[in-house]
Design an enzyme around this catalytic site. Structure first.
Site, PDB file in Angstrom:
ATOM      1  N   CYS A 197     -19.979  18.391 -17.938  1.00 25.55           N
ATOM      2  CA  CYS A 197     -20.770  19.347 -18.715  1.00 25.55           C
ATOM      3  C   CYS A 197     -21.463  18.632 -19.886  1.00 25.55           C
ATOM      4  CB  CYS A 197     -19.925  20.534 -19.150  1.00 25.55           C
ATOM      5  SG  CYS A 197     -20.947  21.943 -19.681  1.00 25.55           S
TER       6      CYS A 197
ATOM      7  N   HIS B 266     -18.654  22.461 -14.080  1.00 24.74           N
ATOM      8  CA  HIS B 266     -17.238  22.240 -14.390  1.00 24.74           C
ATOM      9  C   HIS B 266     -16.439  22.138 -13.095  1.00 24.74           C
ATOM     10  CE1 HIS B 266     -17.243  22.969 -18.769  1.00 24.74           C
ATOM     11  NE2 HIS B 266     -18.240  23.790 -18.516  1.00 24.74           N
TER      12      HIS B 266
ATOM     13  N   GLU C   7     -13.393  21.476 -12.845  1.00 19.72           N
ATOM     14  CA  GLU C   7     -12.060  22.061 -13.096  1.00 19.72           C
ATOM     15  C   GLU C   7     -12.064  23.575 -13.014  1.00 19.72           C
ATOM     16  OE1 GLU C   7     -13.932  22.139 -17.181  1.00 19.72           O
ATOM     17  OE2 GLU C   7     -14.067  20.929 -15.366  1.00 19.72           O
TER      18      GLU C   7
END
Length: 209
Positions: free
Chosen positions: A78, A189, A191
């Protein structure tokens, strides 16, 4: 492997996601630990200039530069990707980035901002990071991006390998991922991107062996 803690970024979700795919993760702001790790993740959320201030506070630009000079892997996520470029322009404020790549991070031209949600990406041939993920969606939350990446453009033959650039579209077309030797990054992202994000992180971890 190590996640660099410089006061910006959802460190815990990145730590959990990497642990989920088998990484032995340390979260640290310690310079030597970050330099010595087999892989370094640089997350980031918020404003470009604030992230750069935090990064400089832990000697982050030098850590990243030293690692790359030695061919040691770095993954930006990001705003942790955005700060790898030369400059970021937000709210009229022009801030200097790490300068690992030429390019300017600027506000996207799109009907709705921020760009928040799941999006497909255009994956280049022979991508390692996106191996097996060409048709997947990833989770984005951002209003700014890099719309022009000259290093990734076709041009005359060069002895240096061109970065592999992954693109996405939200109004504008923008850089969604880069693979450039030891330096990799994603605008989205991983994650927060479910199984597809987990697979991408696993793909990156395999490059550390």
């Amino acid at each position: 492997m190590t996640i660099l803690d410089y006061g910006s970024g959802n460190l815990r979700s990145a730590e959990r996601a990497l642990a989920r795919v088998g990484a032995d993760v340390t979260v640290t702001s310690d310079r030597e630990t970050a330099l010595d790790a087999d892989g370094l993740v640089v997350p980031g959320v918020g404003a470009f200039a604030a992230c750069m201030d935090g990064l400089r506070g832990v000697d982050g630009p030098r850590i990243i530069g030293r690692r790359l000079a030695g061919g040691r892997p770095v993954l930006g996520i990001c705003v942790g990707m955005q700060i790898l470029f030369e400059r970021g322009v937000e709210h009229g404020h022009d801030a200097e980035g790490c300068g690992e790549w030429p390019g300017v991070v600027e506000q996207l031209e799109a009907p709705v901002l921020p760009h928040m949600g799941w999006n497909t990406v255009e994956v280049p041939e022979d991508s390692v990071l996106f191996d097996g993920l060409a048709d997947q969606r990833f989770y984005f939350v951002h209003s700014y991006g890099v719309r022009d990446f000259p290093l990734g453009a076709d041009g005359p033959p060069s002895p240096l390998a061109r970065p592999k650039v992954t693109w996405a579209k939200h109004g504008d077309r923008f850089v969604a991922g880069v693979e450039n030797g030891a330096l990799s990054a994603t605008q989205f992202h991983p994650e927060k991107s479910g199984d597809a994000g987990a697979q991408l992180l696993e793909n990156w971890l395999r490059t550390l062996d």
